[in-house]
Every structure is written in structure tokens, then in C-alpha cells.
Write a protein that holds these residues in place. Structure first.
Motif, mmCIF file in Angstrom:
data_model
loop_
_atom_site.group_PDB
_atom_site.id
_atom_site.type_symbol
_atom_site.label_atom_id
_atom_site.label_comp_id
_atom_site.label_asym_id
_atom_site.label_seq_id
_atom_site.Cartn_x
_atom_site.Cartn_y
_atom_site.Cartn_z
ATOM 1 N N GLY A 121 -12.509 4.963 -41.257
ATOM 2 C CA GLY A 121 -13.281 5.867 -40.403
ATOM 3 C C GLY A 121 -12.377 6.696 -39.532
ATOM 4 O O GLY A 121 -11.309 6.238 -39.097
ATOM 5 N N VAL A 122 -12.796 7.929 -39.274
ATOM 6 C CA VAL A 122 -12.033 8.831 -38.397
ATOM 7 C C VAL A 122 -12.996 9.425 -37.372
ATOM 8 O O VAL A 122 -14.177 9.617 -37.652
ATOM 9 C CB VAL A 122 -11.345 9.964 -39.199
ATOM 10 N N PRO A 123 -12.509 9.720 -36.171
ATOM 11 C CA PRO A 123 -13.377 10.316 -35.165
ATOM 12 C C PRO A 123 -13.631 11.795 -35.460
ATOM 13 O O PRO A 123 -12.758 12.495 -35.968
ATOM 14 C CB PRO A 123 -12.589 10.147 -33.861
ATOM 15 N N VAL A 124 -14.825 12.240 -35.139
ATOM 16 C CA VAL A 124 -15.148 13.670 -35.152
ATOM 17 C C VAL A 124 -14.950 14.146 -33.714
ATOM 18 O O VAL A 124 -15.630 13.674 -32.804
ATOM 19 C CB VAL A 124 -16.591 13.924 -35.620
ATOM 20 N N ILE A 125 -13.999 15.043 -33.516
ATOM 21 C CA ILE A 125 -13.549 15.378 -32.163
ATOM 22 C C ILE A 125 -13.981 16.784 -31.782
ATOM 23 O O ILE A 125 -13.858 17.727 -32.571
ATOM 24 C CB ILE A 125 -12.013 15.258 -32.063
ATOM 25 N N ARG A 126 -14.479 16.916 -30.568
ATOM 26 C CA ARG A 126 -14.827 18.218 -29.996
ATOM 27 C C ARG A 126 -14.304 18.246 -28.568
ATOM 28 O O ARG A 126 -14.673 17.391 -27.762
ATOM 29 C CB ARG A 126 -16.350 18.414 -30.006
ATOM 30 N N ARG A 127 -13.430 19.186 -28.286
ATOM 31 C CA ARG A 127 -12.859 19.323 -26.945
ATOM 32 C C ARG A 127 -12.235 18.017 -26.463
ATOM 33 O O ARG A 127 -12.505 17.533 -25.364
ATOM 34 C CB ARG A 127 -13.910 19.835 -25.962
ATOM 35 N N GLU A 128 -11.434 17.437 -27.365
ATOM 36 C CA GLU A 128 -10.621 16.248 -27.084
ATOM 37 C C GLU A 128 -11.429 14.965 -26.941
ATOM 38 O O GLU A 128 -10.882 13.922 -26.601
ATOM 39 C CB GLU A 128 -9.754 16.450 -25.826
ATOM 40 N N ARG A 129 -12.735 15.018 -27.190
ATOM 41 C CA ARG A 129 -13.550 13.802 -27.084
ATOM 42 C C ARG A 129 -14.254 13.540 -28.412
ATOM 43 O O ARG A 129 -14.612 14.472 -29.134
ATOM 44 C CB ARG A 129 -14.583 13.931 -25.968
ATOM 45 N N ALA A 130 -14.456 12.274 -28.706
ATOM 46 C CA ALA A 130 -15.160 11.911 -29.933
ATOM 47 C C ALA A 130 -16.649 12.173 -29.773
ATOM 48 O O ALA A 130 -17.272 11.696 -28.820
ATOM 49 C CB ALA A 130 -14.916 10.441 -30.261
ATOM 50 N N VAL A 131 -17.209 12.970 -30.675
ATOM 51 C CA VAL A 131 -18.650 13.252 -30.650
ATOM 52 C C VAL A 131 -19.337 12.648 -31.875
ATOM 53 O O VAL A 131 -20.541 12.821 -32.075
ATOM 54 C CB VAL A 131 -18.919 14.765 -30.588
ATOM 55 N N GLY A 132 -18.552 11.932 -32.687
ATOM 56 C CA GLY A 132 -19.124 11.302 -33.864
ATOM 57 C C GLY A 132 -18.045 10.585 -34.646
ATOM 58 O O GLY A 132 -16.872 10.564 -34.257
ATOM 59 N N VAL A 133 -18.445 10.000 -35.775
ATOM 60 C CA VAL A 133 -17.510 9.272 -36.640
ATOM 61 C C VAL A 133 -17.867 9.567 -38.090
ATOM 62 O O VAL A 133 -19.049 9.577 -38.463
ATOM 63 C CB VAL A 133 -17.570 7.752 -36.381
ATOM 64 N N LEU A 134 -16.859 9.822 -38.890
ATOM 65 C CA LEU A 134 -17.011 9.982 -40.332
ATOM 66 C C LEU A 134 -16.400 8.747 -40.988
ATOM 67 O O LEU A 134 -15.222 8.448 -40.766
ATOM 68 C CB LEU A 134 -16.293 11.253 -40.792
#
Length: 758
Positions: A118-131
Motif C-alpha cells: 500500500g502507498v499513501p495518496v498525498i495532497r499538500r503533504e498529507r495523506a488523503v487516502g491509500v492505494l
């Protein structure tokens, strides 16, 4: 499987491009995405979790039970998915259930799948989800597959943002709800006090498009941005206003080396090859850097990574044409700069007349920005948490680095207290400055030797400012820590000669390099067995130097040649047994003979000393003292070794008192045989820089202190108000029958006898 990460990602991105352009609902797009990724990676499961209202919700899946979509939810930090999001890290497991954070969700039907990545889905340096992907067979996913997932996660971030599926509350730094005054604590990096308006250094660069239409066009954009950035860095380094010849010169040279690093440029090119735009490629490499930073325990390596991140931000702004930093916009009033971290060049861009102080969310004493800020005379407070939540642009700030805090939106009473403290500080500094040329002599006539600790070329100026007797500890490792490569002997020699020239007739004690442990250098190879759980007690200082004989030989020659025609004082750190001192001294003497054989000028005297930091050395002092010209007690390490307490541990840092009978009795055990052997003993550590603790050391027979320059005035004032003979009698009685609170007893005695200990 595709043969490379770029090819694997490109195969997926080509198909995702059409999905993103389609006029379909967000849910349908996500359903297509998991199928595309699962097929491309030949993975039986592909799932997307999105952060909604503080929890990670399963939004789309291929392979898990459809009934679990929008039903399965995990808190941040819960299960493997929650761990990835909370830590913004990648997981790659051949057996998911063996991980301590594994949490089984029966509604998903995932019990038959073993492998997990799994890898984090990042937006503006913060995780907003996980793939995440899963497979029935126990296997770790290949590096190229993980790279492909990380690249796809970046595109996925754009897709879900455009679809309005990101909670703005999780990514936006909004103005604090409260307008009340608040005090935020931090860590002292560069001392001082300042007031001004809060200015955030880093405006957010928003990447609008992640998938490239023309790969070659994106590559040319990056090349042009690199050229522009390098020109800017060269210009900035040549225009630094705070003088030349200091360690800040080496910091900027290292920073420039990163700017010209071909490996960094190659990684960005590889990301473009995978199908990303120039902006997305830079951000992709930057995300990888941030993840590596979170995995690095060594603070010095983290500092180097921060320099690379600083350059990434600069490159990203140039290639995107978006708004620059607060420095480019200009400071309109006295300002306190706020940043997560800063590179040294970014600090140099600010108007020195307006920049009054810096507040960092991170930062360390050896960080490049700290060294440059010290040279600029700008106070810096580090490790300040929640700044974006508690501080808004333009807020009035009172920065008190000495008090290790920043006050936000102060009320009138706070302003008055700050002004009064600032005035008191100026008055006290003036009073201590008046003592500069007054000798540190006790009331009953004992002359104490007061010296300063140093580690930078610029620190030598403290001798004239404080009137100190010399440098009792020059930490030679700082030059190694700020360099990108092992400093050449000629460069070391130049530094040591400059220090001796600046000191003049006053003595300088050079401690040989103390690296290793928690001060590992990236350019020295580290074997697996050197990865240590307790680095302070590990392969460091003299232990490492004796093994890396070439490193110590180069330093020995540099010191001997730099001190030609003078007295050279050399001190070996962390000596545990006499044979270690013997080996180190023999190495220096061999280099002295080598230089003499070539007819070169030598020091007229070489004096050898040892640092007593390891308690075991106290048991063999009778064997060591006949070989020494001087001995120094390093109270910082000695204390943690005596108490088996890591001084960096927040729960232990203040637990063990320097004014405990055990510490004072131990120091007395060292002082007495040294005095009998006519070997001078000094204390070089924080303990000697505190007036009350320094008073106790004098009572034990210590008559040489090496302390921070800021402590010279207060300690000298204490010395001149002390009747040493009377105090020694009192201290001996206290150590014979210790009171419950020895510190309080010593404070009471000092107050009753008019000793200045404040």
C-alpha cells in the motif's frame, strides 16, 4: 511484469488519462482505476481508501467483496491502511497478517489474500487516502511495482481532488479559530529575543496537471528550470553579506553541490519518462525524499535531505511559474518567519533589516540553516508544533528563544513582560560585558580559569567579547558534519590555523573528531553491525577514529602542521581504557616524526589530554594520569552513562540532577588523584555553564571551566561573589551526610552568603 518502474507506470497512466478525461461520475472513475491498476500489476486485489471525516473509507475495489465498499472504515493509524495514512509511509508485506498493525475486516473477504502493498495518496503533504494491492500468494511486490503504485497515487490525488472527494478540512491550513493569546514551546537553536508579525515562508504550489501530453516538452521545461535555479544559487552564494571564511561557506558549498547533483536530475527525468508532467515529476521525487526522511533516524542525514527538499521547492516554483516565497514578495514590516524547515540559501534571500527571527516546525543544532542563522545573528526557535493550526499570517509574535517559547497574539501584560525581560537581558548583558576585563577571582583570592567551548571558526570571536582565558574545547567534528564529503587535510589545516591565529596567545584545546553513533556521516561506509540501538554508547569518537586510521592520521597531520611554532593541545574523546589513549598518542607521534623527517616546521610543544566521559576510566586513573598533561570531564555524556539515562529522552532529560550526591562524589573521586598527580582537571559541559552547578564544581576542587560564551558573564559574577574556602567546608559536610534536596541546600547557602547564582 514491465521491465522498469517508468514503463510500468506509463502503461497505467496512458489508460488513466482517458478515465480522467471521461464525463462519468467519480465513483465510476474510481471503479475503472482499480481495474486498470489490478490488471497492469497482475494483482488479484486493488483497493482505494479515501479519508472522509477523519476515517479511511473503502471507496472502490477489485477483488474484495463489493458489499464492503463504503462500509469498511478504518481510523487513522488503525490496521495496515490506517498505518500507511498516519505515517505517510509505504508498506510491502509478503504476509500481511504477521504485521503488528494488521486488522482483519470480515466483510471484505480478504482472509484468502496473503501479500499486501500500500502507498499513501498525498495532497499538500498529507495523506488523503491509500492505494493498496493484495495477492493470494505470499510474495513481496517488486520495487518496480511499488514505484508504479507511488506514481499512480499522485495521479489519483489529482483525480479525487477534481472530483471533490477530498475533505478540505484535512488539507487546508485555515486561520486559527481562537484569537486568544497562546504560548507555544520549542527548542533553542540560535539564542535571542525578537518581536514581529508572523510571515509564512512557503506558499503552497498547487499542481494542476499530473499526466503529461508531451514527455519531451516536459523534459525541456525541467532542464530550463534547473539552469535558472543553479544560476540563482550561484548568485546568492556569492552575495552572502555576513563575511567569508566561516563554516557557513562550507554549508553553501554543500548546498550548491546538491543543486548540481546529476542523480537528483536523473530521478526527475525517470519520473517524466513514466508519463508525469514536469511539476508532478518534481513532486513525485520530493514525496519519495519526504518518505525517506521519515525513515532516517540520523538527524544529520535528515538535515541533508532537508537541503534537497528546499531545492525541490525552488525548482517546483520555477517550473510552474507560481508565486515565490515570502522572500520574493518582500517583507513589509518587522517579521518572524515561520517554516516547516528552511534551506540555508532560502534564509539568505530575506531582507536582513526586516527579518527579526525564525520559528521552525523542525530544525536541529547541526542543521545548515542553524549555522547560517547563527552567522547572520538571527534568533531561531525549532521543533515548534502545530504552527499552522495556532498561528495565522500577520499575527503578532513575541519570540523568546532563551525562554524556549513563542507567544502568539500577546495581550498588553505579555507585551510588557516581554519588554521588561528584553530590557533586563540588555542590562544584564551590559553588566556582564563590564566584567570582560575583570579576572575571575573568588573573594578569598583563588584564580579560576574560565574558557569557552567552540566548534565554528566564528566562535573564536567570543574570546574577545567575553574576556575568556582561551578555548577549552574546540569540537573539530563540526567541519565534518557540514561537509558533503570528507574534508581534505588542507581544508582541516586551514581551519585549525585560523582558529589558532584568532586566539593569539590564548590556549586552544582541540578535541579530535567525535563522530559516529548519533553523528553518523553519509560519506563514511557503515556496516550493518554498526546500526546501533544506543548510538551514544556505540561505535563513535575515539573508538571509530582508531579503526578509521586514515581519517585520524589526516587530522593529526592537519593539527600538527597548523600549530607549527606554537603549543598544540590535543584531547581524545571518550577514552575508556589507557591503551586507547596510548594508541591515539602513538598515532600523533608517528605523524610528528613523519613531518619532522621532511624538514617541516612542528609545534614547539604537543600536550596530550583525555576526556573522562566513560565512568570506567575513573577506575584506572592511576595508570593513565602519569601519561597526561591535562584531563577534562565531559559532564554531558558522563551523566547519562552514570545514570543509564538517555539525555535525549524527554522523560529522562530532567530526571537526574547534576547536583545529586552521586555526580558530585564521582567528580571528587576524579579530582583528588589528579591533583595529587599535578594533572590539571577541567570540566567542559553544560554543568559548568550554570552558576549554581559551577559553584559546586569549584567546591570539589575544579579550577578550570570550559563553557558556552553566554555563560561566561554569569559564572564570572558567581566566582567573584564566592568565598571558596567557606563553601568547600559546607559542600564537604553535605556530601558526607547528604540532605534530602542537595540543590535546595546549596541554593540556600548561596543566598545566605550573597553569592550571585541567578
Amino acid at each position: 511484469m514491465p521491465v522498469s518502474a517508468a514503463a510500468s507506470a506509463r502503461e497505467i497512466l496512458v489508460r488513466l488519462h482517458d478515465v480522467m478525461a471521461a464525463r462519468t461520475a467519480a465513483q465510476a472513475k474510481l471503479n475503472s482505476v482499480v481495474n486498470i491498476i489490478g490488471e497492469a500489476l497482475d494483482s488479484e486485489v486493488c483497493s482505494i481508501y479515501l479519508l472522509r471525516e477523519g476515517v479511511l473509507e473503502l471507496f472502490a475495489t477489485r477483488g474484495l467483496a463489493e458489499a464492503a465498499v463504503h462500509v469498511t472504515k478504518l481510523a487513522m493509524g488503525e490496521g495496515l491502511v490506517g498505518t500507511i495514512a498516519a505515517n505517510v509511509e509505504t508498506l510491502n508485506l509478503d504476509e500481511a497478517a504477521s504485521h503488528p498493525d494488521f486488522a482483519y475486516r470480515p466483510e471484505t473477504g480478504e482472509e484468502k489474500f496473503h501479500s499486501f502493498a500500500g502507498v499513501p495518496v498525498i495532497r499538500r503533504e498529507r495523506a488523503v487516502g491509500v492505494l493498496a494491492v493484495q495477492h493470494a500468494d505470499p510474495r513481496r511486490y517488486a520495487d518496480v511495482e511499488i514505484e508504479a503504485l507511488q506514481t499512480v497515487a499522485m495521479v489519483l490525488s489529482e483525480l479525487i481532488a477534481n472530483a471533490g472527494l477530498i475533505d478540505q478540512a484535512t488539507t487546508d491550513a485555515t486561520r486559527p479559530q481562537s484569537t486568544a493569546s497562546v504560548r507555544i514551546e520549542g527548542f533553542r537553536l540560535v539564542d535571542g529575543m525578537a518581536a514581529g508579525a508572523a510571515v509564512f515562508h512557503q506558499p503552497r504550489v498547487v499542481i494542476e496537471h499530473t499526466v503529461a501530453e508531451d514527455v519531451e516538452a516536459e523534459r525541456h521545461r525541467v532542464y530550463a528550470a534547473f539552469d535558472k535555479m543553479r544560476d540563482q544559487i550561484d548568485r546568492m552564494a556569492s552575495q552572502a553579506e555576513f563575511g567569508v571564511g566561516g563554516e557557513h561557506d562550507e554549508v553553501l558549498a554543500t548546498y550548491k553541490m546538491f543543486a548540481y547533483d546529476e542523480g537528483w536530475a536523473r530521478r526527475i527525468n525517470e519520473a517524466i519518462d513514466s508519463g508525469l508532467t514536469a511539476e508532478a515529476a518534481i513532486e513525485r521525487v520530493q514525496q519519495r525524499t519526504r518518505m525517506r526522511m521519515r525513515e532516517i533516524d540520523d538527524p544529520l542525514l535528515r538535515d541533508r535531505m532537508h537541503d534537497l527538499e528546499d531545492l525541490s521547492n525552488r525548482l517546483l516554483r520555477m517550473v510552474s511559474g507560481q508565486l515565490g516565497t515570502a522572500a520574493q514578495m518582500g517583507l513589509r514590516q518587522d517579521s518572524i518567519l515561520i517554516a516547516r524547515n528552511l534551506g540555508p540559501a532560502e534564509l539568505l534571500e530575506y531582507d536582513r533589516r526586516r527579518l527579526k527571527g525564525v520559528v521552525l516546525e523542525e530544525g536541529s543544532l547541526t542543521a545548515h540553516v542553524t549555522i547560517v542563522a547563527r552567522a547572520m545573528g538571527v534568533p531561531v526557535l525549532g521543533r515548534v508544533r502545530d504552527v499552522r493550526r495556532l498561528i495565522a499570517e500577520g499575527d503578532r509574535l513575541l519570540l523568546d528563544v532563551t525562554g524556549e517559547a513563542v507567544i502568539v497574539r500577546p495581550n498588553l501584560a505579555m507585551e510588557e513582560a516581554f519588554d521588561a525581560k528584553f530590557a533586563r537581558g540588555q542590562k544584564r548583558r551590559a553588566a556582564f560585558a563590564a566584567l570582560k576585563n575583570v579576572p575571575p577571582v573568588t573573594k578569598d583570592g583563588t584564580r579560576i580559569t574560565l574558557m569557552v567551548n567552540a566548534g565554528l571558526r566564528d566562535d573564536v570571536a567570543a574570546l574577545d567579547l567575553t574576556g575568556a582565558d582561551g578555548i577549552g574545547l574546540f569540537r573539530t567534528e563540526f567541519q565534518f558534519l557540514v561537509s558533503a564529503t570528507l574534508p581534505q587535510r588542507e581544508r582541516q589545516q586551514r581551519l585549525y590555523r585560523d582558529v589558532l591565529d584568532a586566539a593569539g596567545d590564548r590556549p586552544v584545546v582541540f578535541r579530535t573528531v567525535d563522530i559516529g553513533g548519533d553523528k553518523a556521516l553519509p560519506y563514511l561506509d557503515h556496516d550493518d553491525e554498526h546500526l546501533e540501538e544506543n548510538p551514544a554508547m556505540g561505535w563513535r569518537a575515539l573508538r571509530l577514529a582508531l579503526e578509521r586510521e586514515g581519517l585520524m592520521k589526516a587530522q593529526a597531520r592537519a593539527l600538527l602542521e597548523a600549530a607549527a611554532g606554537r603549543t598544540l593541545n590535543v584531547m581524545f574523546p571518550m577514552v575508556s581504557e589507557p591503551w586507547e589513549f596510548d594508541q591515539a598518542r602513538a598515532l600523533f607521534e608517528a605523524q610528528r616524526k613523519w613531518i619532522a623527517a621532511r624538514g617541516r616546521k612542528l609545534p614547539h610543544e604537543v600536550r596530550y589530554g583525555a576526556m573522562l566521559e566513560v565512568p570506567a576510566l575513573a577506575e584506572v586513573l592511576d595508570l593513565l594520569l602519569p601519561k597526561l598533561q591535562f584531563l577534562s570531564i565531559g559532564t554531558n555524556d558522563l551523566t547519562q552513562f552514570l545514570f543509564a539515562a538517555d539525555r535525549a529522552h524527554p522523560k529522562l532529560a530532567l530526571r537526574y540532577d547534576w547536583l545529586s550526591p552521586s555526580i558530585l562524589r564521582f567528580v571528587r573521586r576524579v579530582v583528588e588523584p589528579a591533583r595529587a598527580a599535578a594533572v590539571p582537571v577541567a570540566v567542559c559541559g553544560e554543568m559548568g555553564g550554570r552558576p549554581l552547578e559551577a559553584m559546586a564544581l569549584l567546591g570539589l576542587g575544579i579550577d578550570r571551566l570550559s563553557i558556552t560564551p553566554a555563560a561566561v558573564g554569569p559564572v564570572k559574577a558567581m566566582i567573584r561573589s564566592l568565598d571558596l574556602a567557606a563553601f568547600r567546608a559546607h559542600l564537604n559536610a553535605c556530601l558526607q551526610h547528604p540532605p534530602t534536596n542537595l540543590r535546595a541546600s546549596l541554593e540556600d547557602w548561596a543566598t545566605a552568603h550573597g553569592v550571585e547564582i541567578t
